[in-house]
Enzyme design. Structure first.
Site, PDB file in Angstrom:
ATOM      1  CD  GLU A  45      -2.885   0.968   2.460  1.00 32.28           C
ATOM      2  OE1 GLU A  45      -3.830   1.767   2.530  1.00 32.28           O
ATOM      3  OE2 GLU A  45      -2.689   0.065   3.303  1.00 32.28           O
ATOM      4  CE  LYS A 114      -7.554   1.377   2.780  1.00 29.39           C
ATOM      5  NZ  LYS A 114      -6.373   1.583   3.673  1.00 29.39           N
ATOM      6  CB  CYS A 175      -4.973  -2.266   3.910  1.00 31.46           C
ATOM      7  SG  CYS A 175      -4.305  -2.647   5.547  1.00 31.46           S
ATOM      8  CG  LEU A 361      22.078  -3.548  31.781  1.00 33.96           C
ATOM      9  CD1 LEU A 361      20.775  -3.916  31.083  1.00 33.96           C
ATOM     10  CD2 LEU A 361      23.242  -4.321  31.177  1.00 33.96           C
ATOM     11  CB  SER A 362      18.458  -0.620  36.028  1.00 31.07           C
ATOM     12  OG  SER A 362      17.431  -1.539  35.661  1.00 31.07           O
ATOM     13  CB  ILE A 365      11.905  -6.953  34.443  1.00 32.07           C
ATOM     14  CG1 ILE A 365      11.869  -8.066  35.494  1.00 32.07           C
ATOM     15  CG2 ILE A 365      11.073  -7.341  33.217  1.00 32.07           C
ATOM     16  CD1 ILE A 365      12.169  -9.437  34.962  1.00 32.07           C
ATOM     17  CG  ASP A 366      10.781  -2.537  32.669  1.00 31.30           C
ATOM     18  OD1 ASP A 366      10.086  -3.486  32.272  1.00 31.30           O
ATOM     19  OD2 ASP A 366      10.406  -1.728  33.535  1.00 31.30           O
ATOM     20  CB  SER A 367      17.364  -1.993  31.619  1.00 24.89           C
ATOM     21  OG  SER A 367      17.733  -2.704  32.780  1.00 24.89           O
TER      22      SER A 367
END
Length: 722
Positions: A45, A114, A175, A361-362, A365-367
């Site tokens: 598209e 469309k 689409c 970087l701690s 979990i997240d980092s």
């Protein structure tokens, strides 16, 4: 033997406004389609300009460059003797439409606008385009003079019509039309259309692909036919691939690396072909009930083209056989997290022309999840290099790493790549962080190969606090030392914002500090690591280390991130057994002093669990519930554990926090969209944040100046202005 037809559909990694690159990818897909014997090629598209142009669609330059690019495409020697379905915007009677242009041998046969526009969630097509006037409405479109001058063609039908070849009938959807209850393919099929094309700009979202596949399968199960569908690349969204060819409810063609449909790839061009038998469609439609409905179906206008999709005019090829149906499997959500954001990060990095990524970087979990996505990216890059099928990946890696043009360096491990392009730092205060989180961060960085630093911010924090006291006379204290809630939060925010300042300083200077080659451009892109649940709750400091250049996990829930990390720890995936320690550790921001009896807890600070946040997010966004509706629904979900009063208190507390923190979303780091209840705010000036060079326009201007001769470089005097 029946009427055998080979058709092609493709994934193209298009980029908004990259007219030169987009054109090259379109041409390459057409070459590959023809090499495989295809007589019909379908592209993404709005592929000529890119789907993610946003408010650039409103500029006349975009329309003009699309026509210029299209004229070069359809005149190209490689683009002859194949029916082309190409997407771009078209203005008709000063109204802009999202269109498919069907072309054959230097002629535009049909412009098909469309009918139904995507206009919710991540999509704002009504902002740029207008839906076409209605089903089966066809008018004359007068081509731009520049196109007429080149091609000699003055007008072309525009509207909802079908293409009749000598052997079949082709219909076009785009689409969103597939997702509508009364989709156009229903009426097209009843009027004899046998081949349907659908060009998609559908974005990647967790657990979504099967819905798309099932819609296409059901479309052909009901009334038979051949359906082709695919996707493209874009801005905050990653338009996953999955181009497919489906016949009578059975999938016969798709790209299939490993065990799944190819949603994610580092390849710029992927072409899928299949050989199908038109007689199978005709046989499948031998139903009396269908025949009665088809008899009464209002007819479509048909545009005739003197060509056949089947090969019988060339003689029978005894080696040509219909493509057999294939079994389909899907990636696990954990695999989608591993591969989708990884492909997105690689695309973003190479197009931004920077030297790599930087991540605070701690040890949480997240980092950890963010670092693992980069690790997944390096795996994909290494696989692409070792396969030798995509030399562009190694070229891009050399440029990113600052290698000389004639460099022969070829990485042997993902860690080798990671060490060159990924830097991490554990940024904390000695008295507020534990040795356990510090060690987890260091161990993870070593395992994936990142260049890692331990960067204590105690001295700058102390200086900031001392400055505050000397200027105001106020001594801010943490709550455990007798401070107020406000001062307790202010001291945490000083640390959080200092991390952001130092993150950008390190990102800018680390390539130079590490000896990057003189003259090699690029700093590091800072990665954020705030998950969608924390953003929803507002559990982050405005302009802290959640502020970054891009956030790979900003659209992923904490629950899914934990599952992803668990998946990455398995021997059959990344085999990082050390990840279990991240999963076992309680989530903590480590912004308050640690004592023998106290360690800061994220969930305690938030006043709600991450699992509860996921539920609130889905009810608010996906189910579109306000406080009352949420309270009613949670009464049914949680009524066996909580009283209506307790549920009300939770609902009220969530909405209070959501409301007072919503302002943070206006400055939140752009995040890879992945969760349907994402909170990314992008409302007014809707333009991309990652741009290519405007080379097409520059070249056009340069040609115009050259044509002016001396006047092109001369300042006009009064006599010239009269």
């Amino acid at each position: 033997m029946g009427h055998l037809v080979t058709i092609a559909t493709c994934n193209l990694n298009q980029w908004a406004l990259d007219f030169i690159g987009n054109q090259q990818r379109i041409l390459e897909s057409i070459r590959q389609s023809k090499l495989r014997g295809a007589r019909l090629r379908v592209g993404p598209e709005l592929e000529v300009c890119g789907y993610g142009c946003l408010d650039h669609f409103l500029e006349g330059d975009t329309d003009m460059h699309c026509w210029e690019s299209l004229s070069e495409i359809i005149q190209h020697p490689d683009c002859q003797d194949i029916l082309l379905d190409i997407g771009m915007p078209v203005k008709h009677k000063d109204v802009r439409y999202n269109c498919r242009l069907i072309c054959y041998n230097k002629e535009i046969l049909l412009i098909r606008p469309k009918l139904y526009l995507a206009n919710d969630g991540n999509y704002y097509e009504m902002r740029y385009f207008t839906p076409w006037k209605g089903a089966r409405v066809v008018e004359n479109f007068y081509l731009p003079r520049s196109i007429t001058k080149i091609m000699g063609q003055k007008k072309v039908p525009i509207g909802d019509a079908l293409i009749s070849t000598l052997d079949t009938c082709v219909g076009v959807e785009t689409c969103e039309e597939l997702f509508t209850p009364n989709a156009p393919h229903i009426a097209m099929g009843l009027d004899g259309c046998e081949v349907f094309t659908n060009s998609s700009g559908s974005h990647h979202e967790l657990r979504k692909l099967h819905t798309r596949v099932e819609l296409i399968v059901s479309a052909t199960l009901k009334s038979g036919g051949i359906y082709m569908q695919q996707g493209c690349d874009g801005d905050r969204l990653y338009y996953d691939g999955c181009c497919m060819i489906i016949v009578n409810g059975k999938i016969v063609g798709y790209v299939a690396p490993l065990h799944s449909i190819c949603q994610f790839s580092l390849n710029d061009v992927e072409v899928v072909t299949a050989t199908i038998d038109l007689e199978e469609v005709r046989s499948y439609r031998e139903q009396k009930s269908r025949a009665m409905q088809a008899r009464d179906q209002p007819k479509y206008e048909r545009v005739e083209v003197d060509m056949s999709l089947s090969r019988e005019g060339d003689g029978i090829d005894l080696h040509l056989r219909p493509t057999r149906p294939k079994e389909v499997s899907y990636y696990l959500p954990e695999e989608e997290i591993a591969y989708g954001p990884a492909c997105y990060l690689w695309d973003y990095l190479r197009r931004a022309k920077q030297a790599g990524f930087f991540l605070p970087l701690s040890g949480g979990i997240d980092s950890c999840a963010t670092a693992l996505i980069v690790h997944s990216m390096t795996h994909l890059v290494l696989e692409a290099i070792q396969s030798g099928k995509n030399p562009q990946v190694l070229q891009d890696l050399h440029r990113i790493c600052g290698e000389e043009e004639n460099s022969i360096w070829k990485p042997k491990t993902p860690q080798e790549i990671c060490n060159k392009i990924f830097c991490t730092a554990y940024m904390a205060m000695e008295k507020h962080s534990s040795s356990l989180t510090r060690q987890r961060a260091a161990n993870l960085a070593e395992a994936i190969g990142a260049h890692h630093l331990e960067y204590a911010i105690d001295s700058v924090y102390d200086a900031q606090v001392a400055l505050l006291q000397s200027t105001t006379g106020y001594e801010a204290k943490f709550k455990m030392y007798g401070g107020t809630k406000v001062s307790n939060l202010a001291l945490q925010n000083i640390q959080a914002r200092l991390r952001m300042v130092n993150a950008y300083t390190l990102a800018q200077l680390l390539p130079q500090i590490r000896g990057r080659r003189e003259g090699a451009p690029g700093s590091l892109l800072v990665l954020g690591s705030a998950n969608v649940d924390e953003s929803l709750r507002g559990y982050l400091t405005k302009y802290d280390c959640s502020s970054a250049d891009i956030n790979p996990i900003g659209g992923i829930s904490k629950t899914d991130l934990k599952r992803f990390i668990q998946w990455a720890s398995k021997p059959e995936t990344f085999g990082l057994s050390l990840l279990q320690k991240f999963l076992d550790a309680p989530p903590t921001a480590e912004l308050e002093p640690i004592t023998d009896t106290y360690i800061q807890s994220d969930e305690a600070d938030m006043g709600m669990t991450y699992n509860e946040l996921s539920v609130y997010g889905r009810l608010r966004k996906i189910h579109k519930l306000g406080p009352w509706g949420m309270w009613e629904e949670l009464g049914r979900l949680w009524g066996d554990k909580l009283s209506p009063q307790q549920i009300y208190e939770k609902v009220r507390f969530f909405h209070w926090n959501y409301a007072i923190n919503r302002h943070k979303q206006t400055t939140i780091t752009p995040a890879y969209h992945m969760e349907a209840y994402g909170v990314d705010d992008n409302r007014f000036d809707m333009r991309p944040f990652l741009y290519p060079s405007f080379e097409w326009a520059y070249r056009k201007i340069e040609r115009a100046i050259t044509a002016m001769g001396e006047a092109g470089t001369k300042v006009a005097g009064k006599e010239d202005q009269q």
